[in-house]
Design an enzyme around this catalytic site. Sequence first.
Site, mmCIF file in Angstrom:
data_model
loop_
_atom_site.group_PDB
_atom_site.id
_atom_site.type_symbol
_atom_site.label_atom_id
_atom_site.label_comp_id
_atom_site.label_asym_id
_atom_site.label_seq_id
_atom_site.Cartn_x
_atom_site.Cartn_y
_atom_site.Cartn_z
ATOM 1 N N GLY A 183 35.822 33.404 42.715
ATOM 2 C CA GLY A 183 34.992 34.263 43.531
ATOM 3 C C GLY A 183 34.814 35.620 42.875
ATOM 4 O O GLY A 183 35.622 36.044 42.050
ATOM 5 N N CYS A 184 33.745 36.310 43.255
ATOM 6 C CA CYS A 184 33.437 37.603 42.620
ATOM 7 C C CYS A 184 34.422 38.692 43.035
ATOM 8 O O CYS A 184 35.031 39.351 42.180
ATOM 9 C CB CYS A 184 31.997 38.009 42.923
ATOM 10 S SG CYS A 184 31.553 37.998 44.674
ATOM 11 N N TYR A 185 34.596 38.885 44.340
ATOM 12 C CA TYR A 185 35.582 39.875 44.782
ATOM 13 C C TYR A 185 36.981 39.540 44.254
ATOM 14 O O TYR A 185 37.681 40.430 43.753
ATOM 15 C CB TYR A 185 35.623 39.942 46.310
ATOM 16 C CG TYR A 185 34.524 40.729 46.975
ATOM 17 C CD1 TYR A 185 34.271 42.065 46.641
ATOM 18 C CD2 TYR A 185 33.769 40.169 47.995
ATOM 19 C CE1 TYR A 185 33.289 42.803 47.287
ATOM 20 C CE2 TYR A 185 32.781 40.885 48.649
ATOM 21 C CZ TYR A 185 32.538 42.212 48.295
ATOM 22 O OH TYR A 185 31.568 42.942 48.942
#
Length: 352
Positions: free
Chosen positions: A153-155
């Site tokens: 995931g990005c976060y």
Amino acid sequence: MKSNTLRVALIGSTGYTALEVARLLLVHPQAELTVATSRADEGKPLSEIHPSLAGRCEIALQPFDPDAIAKQADVAMCCLPHGASAQSVKELADAGLRVIDFSADFRLSSVELYEHWYGVTHPWPERVGNVVYGMPEFFADQIATADVVANPGCYPTSAIMPLAPLVKAGLIQTTDIIVDSKSGVSGAGRSPKLGTLYCEANEQIAAYSVASHRHGPEMQDLIQRISGSEVEVLFTPHLTPMDRGILSTIYVRPTDAAGSTPEAIAEKLMATLRQTYLGEPFIHVVDHLPSTKHVATTNHVQMTVRVSGTSNRPGRAILVCAIDNLTKGASGAAVQNMNVMFGMNQSSGLSG
């Protein structure tokens, strides 16, 4: 196409991450996009869905047929949403393709954790916890031989990168970790939503999914896997009026092992991060304060450390990390994983 070119299939081609994959593959010296699928836009050229590809990528969108795709590609990048992705990944893997999954369907370590946070029954539960997490900085050996890779995931990327080495080294307390993140609007995807309309998102910054965002458990789960220590992460995301990028400001309390003055703590934490990522092509431990502009449209990560307090009473350590959410936070990471899976240089197609 050259006979030794790696053939790539793009599954679910209408979103921003799919566009970013196509853009990166256009400049990849050893890989080429040969298949793109879409249930809603079958028969249309990819450039009609993404006009910036006009004249550069005109392949026609196909229906999802795993056996047909397996005859045209060596690896599939699955850009479908969680819940819908896992079944497609299973069918692609059963057809003999190696798969990089962009969804959260295989990132977490247990079915119970996944179904609690995502609210769906997992269609391939026996693989949950048995799919390598696609972060080559920590899992390159497993990625190299994997049939399925769970793209991060990005976060979580922006939090795991600075936190995991410091937790593993015993330099920060594990029960008081606060991750405050700001993301560009592209992180919400391309489908129209009220909160991402121009008049709603422009000229404001807003917190959302407070104490309930699904990336919080992913951060916690992966930091624990990498470090071997249980952690508690309090994560709050914010939507900011920019196209792309994530800036995470992370507040932690140093342990006694980190030092006794702010200067000593900062030096110890920075040295640990630099040693961890020595030789990694995309991770940069910097002296300046990172910003999203510093890494925009690249697969690079910048991070640094500051420590509050006085020489007699050190306070918190503040970790600052910047990534591009569409590149290192999604499509760039997928290309990096693909490079590792097929024995190519990690930086191929990602040198910009």
